[in-house]
Design a protein around this motif. Sequence first.
Motif, short mmCIF file in Angstrom:
data_model
loop_
_atom_site.label_atom_id
_atom_site.label_comp_id
_atom_site.label_asym_id
_atom_site.label_seq_id
_atom_site.Cartn_x
_atom_site.Cartn_y
_atom_site.Cartn_z
N ALA A 314 0.82 -1.22 0.00
CA ALA A 314 0.00 0.00 0.00
C ALA A 314 0.85 1.27 0.00
CB ALA A 314 -0.93 0.01 1.21
N TYR A 315 2.18 1.15 0.00
CA TYR A 315 3.11 2.30 -0.01
C TYR A 315 2.85 3.25 1.16
CZ TYR A 315 4.01 0.69 -4.76
OH TYR A 315 4.33 -0.08 -5.86
N ILE A 316 2.58 2.65 2.32
CA ILE A 316 2.31 3.46 3.50
C ILE A 316 3.54 4.29 3.90
CG2 ILE A 316 1.65 3.39 5.93
CD1 ILE A 316 -0.59 2.80 3.95
N PRO A 317 4.79 3.76 3.84
CA PRO A 317 5.93 4.60 4.21
C PRO A 317 6.04 5.87 3.39
CG PRO A 317 6.60 2.29 4.14
CD PRO A 317 5.21 2.36 3.59
N LEU A 318 5.59 5.85 2.13
CA LEU A 318 5.65 7.06 1.31
C LEU A 318 4.54 8.05 1.66
CD1 LEU A 318 6.40 5.47 -2.20
CD2 LEU A 318 8.01 6.46 -0.58
N CYS A 319 3.46 7.55 2.23
CA CYS A 319 2.31 8.42 2.53
C CYS A 319 2.38 9.05 3.91
CB CYS A 319 1.00 7.62 2.40
SG CYS A 319 0.74 6.87 0.78
N LEU A 320 3.14 8.43 4.82
CA LEU A 320 3.13 8.91 6.20
C LEU A 320 3.70 10.31 6.33
CD1 LEU A 320 4.16 5.70 8.19
CD2 LEU A 320 1.90 6.72 7.94
N SER A 321 4.71 10.65 5.52
CA SER A 321 5.30 11.99 5.64
C SER A 321 4.26 13.07 5.35
CB SER A 321 6.48 12.12 4.68
OG SER A 321 6.07 11.89 3.35
N LYS A 322 3.40 12.84 4.36
CA LYS A 322 2.34 13.82 4.07
C LYS A 322 1.26 13.80 5.15
CE LYS A 322 2.91 13.60 -0.95
NZ LYS A 322 2.23 13.35 -2.26
N LEU A 323 1.03 12.63 5.72
CA LEU A 323 0.00 12.52 6.76
C LEU A 323 0.42 13.22 8.04
CD1 LEU A 323 -2.78 11.13 7.23
CD2 LEU A 323 -1.50 9.24 8.24
N PHE A 324 1.69 13.05 8.44
CA PHE A 324 2.18 13.63 9.68
C PHE A 324 2.62 15.09 9.52
CE2 PHE A 324 3.56 9.09 10.89
CZ PHE A 324 2.27 8.80 11.29
N ALA A 325 2.72 15.57 8.29
CA ALA A 325 3.18 16.94 8.07
C ALA A 325 2.26 17.96 8.73
CB ALA A 325 3.28 17.21 6.57
N GLY A 358 8.07 2.69 13.81
CA GLY A 358 8.28 1.48 13.02
C GLY A 358 9.32 0.53 13.56
N SER A 359 9.98 0.90 14.67
CA SER A 359 11.01 0.01 15.22
C SER A 359 10.46 -0.90 16.30
CB SER A 359 12.16 0.84 15.81
OG SER A 359 11.70 1.63 16.90
N GLY A 360 9.30 -0.56 16.84
CA GLY A 360 8.73 -1.34 17.92
C GLY A 360 9.37 -1.11 19.25
N SER A 361 10.30 -0.17 19.32
CA SER A 361 11.00 0.13 20.57
C SER A 361 11.43 1.58 20.56
CB SER A 361 12.22 -0.78 20.75
OG SER A 361 12.97 -0.39 21.87
N LEU A 362 11.42 2.19 21.73
CA LEU A 362 11.88 3.57 21.86
C LEU A 362 13.38 3.65 22.14
CD1 LEU A 362 8.97 5.09 24.00
CD2 LEU A 362 9.32 5.22 21.53
N MET A 363 14.05 2.53 22.07
CA MET A 363 15.48 2.50 22.37
C MET A 363 16.34 2.57 21.11
SD MET A 363 15.33 2.49 25.57
CE MET A 363 17.08 2.33 25.87
N GLN A 364 15.77 2.20 19.97
CA GLN A 364 16.57 2.22 18.74
C GLN A 364 15.67 2.54 17.56
OE1 GLN A 364 18.22 -1.66 18.28
NE2 GLN A 364 16.24 -2.69 18.06
N PRO A 365 16.19 3.26 16.57
CA PRO A 365 15.41 3.60 15.37
C PRO A 365 15.25 2.38 14.48
CG PRO A 365 17.65 4.41 15.16
CD PRO A 365 17.53 3.85 16.54
N PRO A 366 14.43 2.48 13.42
CA PRO A 366 14.28 1.34 12.51
C PRO A 366 15.60 0.97 11.83
CG PRO A 366 12.55 2.97 12.18
CD PRO A 366 13.56 3.59 13.07
N SER A 367 15.66 -0.24 11.32
CA SER A 367 16.86 -0.70 10.63
C SER A 367 17.05 0.06 9.33
CB SER A 367 16.76 -2.20 10.35
OG SER A 367 15.62 -2.49 9.56
N ALA A 368 18.27 -0.03 8.79
CA ALA A 368 18.61 0.76 7.60
C ALA A 368 17.81 0.33 6.37
CB ALA A 368 20.10 0.64 7.32
N ASP A 369 17.41 -0.94 6.28
CA ASP A 369 16.67 -1.41 5.12
C ASP A 369 15.16 -1.22 5.26
OD1 ASP A 369 16.44 -3.17 7.19
OD2 ASP A 369 16.62 -4.98 5.97
N ASP A 370 14.74 -0.60 6.34
CA ASP A 370 13.31 -0.32 6.55
C ASP A 370 12.96 1.01 5.88
OD1 ASP A 370 10.72 -0.02 7.40
OD2 ASP A 370 11.12 -0.61 9.46
N ASP A 371 11.88 1.03 5.12
CA ASP A 371 11.47 2.26 4.43
C ASP A 371 11.08 3.36 5.40
OD1 ASP A 371 11.93 1.11 1.99
OD2 ASP A 371 9.88 0.39 1.75
N ASP A 372 10.63 2.99 6.60
CA ASP A 372 10.21 4.00 7.58
C ASP A 372 11.37 4.78 8.16
OD1 ASP A 372 7.46 3.54 7.38
OD2 ASP A 372 7.58 1.81 8.73
#
Length: 404
Positions: A314-325, A358-372
């Motif tokens: 559904a290309y949600i990672p591309l849409c979230l920036s416009k949604l949260f803007a 998108g990381s599921g934790s507040l201790m580390q950001p998402p992985s490098a291969d994650d679109d989020d």
Amino acid sequence: VVVVDDDDDDDAEEEEVLDDDDDDDDDDDDDDAIMRWEEQQMRTAASGMVAFEYDAPPSQTSMYGPAVVAINGQAPMPMPSASAGGAANLPEKLESTSVQSLSASLKSKIEGLKETGDSRTGQLSRLEQDLSLCEKSTSSLEEQIAEASDRYTFFQEMLGYIRDLLACLSEKMSVIEELESRVMSVYQARAKRLLERRKQDLLDECDENVERGKRQASFDAAFQHRVAEREGRRARRRQRRQLAKQAAQHNAGMSSDDEELESDRAFFKTETAKIKEDAKVLFEDTNEQFSSLELICNRFEMWKFGYQSSYDEAYIPLCLSKLFAAFVRLDTLTWSPLEEEQQLLEEHGWFEKLLFYGSGSLMQPPSADDDDVRLLPTLVEKVILPKLRGECVDRSNLYAFLPP
């Protein structure tokens, strides 16, 4: 002749008719015929053959007809008739059966029954296996039906939620743009006021230098008032540098004359406070599910962690920036890196929340291969950088930072 009736309720009347005139030889022949008939009946009963009817001798007849005898509770069978020369209807030769043939026949039948039993046992085993497979398939299909039902329910709820969220943000965006326009107007008014003052100071310094060349210099009261204000601002800047122990590091002409009058500062603070208050009550009439950035992020994270493939399709990672803007623009309405005592960008609530989205934790950001992982940089590029450009070009008074 003796007549026997099996019915107990009816009493049969027995009559014996004796013929004294018969000869003794006839009696002997009749006895032999009866004896042979009895032996034949016993063989018939043993072999399962059906007894046959015969004509009874005259001495065994009665007024009720030929004599009959009941064997093993079966229907009465008529006795065979005998002629003067002996039994006329008896078989001349009986078939003999050996024990070996009977044993072979029984063994053959037993083998056949065993083979039939084994075949039925194999069929039963196969049927039990098929039944077990059917039960497993039924259980698996029931689980798949439950999973498909949950999946369908989730996506139906998510579809309705996204539609309502987009409708809500579309309505609020016009108000956010109006608030941004008001903020821009307040900053531009202040920049214009400082620019006009800077231009007037330059003209006053030019006139002052021209008049000094004359023998009699004359300055009006307004001119003298502006000069006094300019020198007073310069003296206050020098005093602040001395208190901060920066006087030795300062070079003449490198300070900016952006000090405002107390009335101008009060007006600026009043207008910005009104804008902040209007922004604060913008989502008061909205359900928390559509006004809280944290709850919205939780909804989309449920989609991501529960149905990752459809989330990516559904290309949600591309849409979230416009949604949260919309929420980022609302939170940074009066934020300016050029103002004093401004909150750092990293200290805003949305920054930390979106950093770990998108990381599921507040201790580390998402992985490098994650679109989020590109969500926060995209928001900074699309929202913060245009705001900084507006700060520096559109509403800021660059002349106010030049040395007076």
